[in-house]
Design a protein around this motif. Structure first.
Motif, PDB file in Angstrom:
ATOM      1  N   SER A 102      33.942  36.185  39.615  1.00 55.05           N
ATOM      2  CA  SER A 102      32.495  36.212  39.827  1.00 55.05           C
ATOM      3  C   SER A 102      31.813  35.084  39.046  1.00 55.05           C
ATOM      4  O   SER A 102      30.904  34.419  39.552  1.00 55.05           O
ATOM      5  CB  SER A 102      31.939  37.569  39.398  1.00 55.05           C
ATOM      6  OG  SER A 102      30.550  37.605  39.562  1.00 55.05           O
ATOM      7  N   GLN A 149      32.495  31.836  40.797  1.00 52.77           N
ATOM      8  CA  GLN A 149      31.679  31.730  42.014  1.00 52.77           C
ATOM      9  C   GLN A 149      30.245  31.324  41.674  1.00 52.77           C
ATOM     10  O   GLN A 149      29.661  30.486  42.359  1.00 52.77           O
ATOM     11  CB  GLN A 149      31.668  33.058  42.775  1.00 52.77           C
ATOM     12  CG  GLN A 149      32.982  33.351  43.455  1.00 52.77           C
ATOM     13  CD  GLN A 149      33.032  34.751  44.043  1.00 52.77           C
ATOM     14  OE1 GLN A 149      32.306  35.642  43.623  1.00 52.77           O
ATOM     15  NE2 GLN A 149      33.911  34.927  45.015  1.00 52.77           N
ATOM     16  N   THR A 150      29.712  31.901  40.622  1.00 55.27           N
ATOM     17  CA  THR A 150      28.352  31.546  40.201  1.00 55.27           C
ATOM     18  C   THR A 150      28.279  30.081  39.814  1.00 55.27           C
ATOM     19  O   THR A 150      27.374  29.354  40.240  1.00 55.27           O
ATOM     20  CB  THR A 150      27.912  32.443  39.023  1.00 55.27           C
ATOM     21  OG1 THR A 150      27.917  33.801  39.456  1.00 55.27           O
ATOM     22  CG2 THR A 150      26.536  32.060  38.527  1.00 55.27           C
ATOM     23  N   ARG A 178      41.752  34.278  42.786  1.00 58.14           N
ATOM     24  CA  ARG A 178      42.085  35.036  43.992  1.00 58.14           C
ATOM     25  C   ARG A 178      43.576  35.389  43.998  1.00 58.14           C
ATOM     26  O   ARG A 178      43.951  36.527  44.269  1.00 58.14           O
ATOM     27  CB  ARG A 178      41.728  34.243  45.250  1.00 58.14           C
ATOM     28  CG  ARG A 178      41.942  35.036  46.550  1.00 58.14           C
ATOM     29  CD  ARG A 178      41.855  34.149  47.769  1.00 58.14           C
ATOM     30  NE  ARG A 178      42.872  33.098  47.798  1.00 58.14           N
ATOM     31  CZ  ARG A 178      44.171  33.297  48.076  1.00 58.14           C
ATOM     32  NH1 ARG A 178      44.605  34.492  48.338  1.00 58.14           N
ATOM     33  NH2 ARG A 178      45.021  32.306  48.070  1.00 58.14           N
ATOM     34  N   SER A 221      39.755  44.472  36.962  1.00 57.16           N
ATOM     35  CA  SER A 221      38.320  44.339  36.712  1.00 57.16           C
ATOM     36  C   SER A 221      38.018  43.055  35.955  1.00 57.16           C
ATOM     37  O   SER A 221      37.037  42.361  36.249  1.00 57.16           O
ATOM     38  CB  SER A 221      37.798  45.534  35.921  1.00 57.16           C
ATOM     39  OG  SER A 221      37.889  46.708  36.681  1.00 57.16           O
ATOM     40  N   ALA A 235      38.324  40.142  38.323  1.00 57.31           N
ATOM     41  CA  ALA A 235      37.178  40.123  39.233  1.00 57.31           C
ATOM     42  C   ALA A 235      35.954  39.535  38.528  1.00 57.31           C
ATOM     43  O   ALA A 235      35.183  38.781  39.131  1.00 57.31           O
ATOM     44  CB  ALA A 235      36.883  41.524  39.761  1.00 57.31           C
ATOM     45  N   ALA A 236      35.783  39.878  37.258  1.00 61.40           N
ATOM     46  CA  ALA A 236      34.655  39.338  36.491  1.00 61.40           C
ATOM     47  C   ALA A 236      34.777  37.823  36.341  1.00 61.40           C
ATOM     48  O   ALA A 236      33.793  37.095  36.491  1.00 61.40           O
ATOM     49  CB  ALA A 236      34.578  40.015  35.126  1.00 61.40           C
TER      50      ALA A 236
END
Length: 62
Positions: A20, A23-24, A48, A13, A16-17
């Motif tokens: 994210s 990506q932003t 990844r 988790s 993944a945060a």
């Protein structure tokens, strides 16, 4: 759920945060020249790879 599984889920988790967030920032790099798209691409790829490695560990523990 075993403690190792809970820890693996927590780590997944967290990764993944981070992904994210990268990506932003990568999307924002199109309009903000302070952000280096190439560096962000590197960070996204690293996130990844880390997610894949964590998933492999999680599957082995299951």
């Amino acid at each position: 759920m075993q403690p190792a599984s809970r820890a693996g889920n927590s780590i997944a988790s967290s990764r993944a945060a981070w992904a994210s967030g990268w990506q932003t920032l990568r999307r924002l790099s199109a309009v903000d020249e302070r952000l280096d798209p190439a560096r962000l691409d590197t960070l996204l790829e690293r996130a990844r790879q880390q997610q894949e490695r964590i998933e492999e560990w999680r599957v082995r523990q299951a």
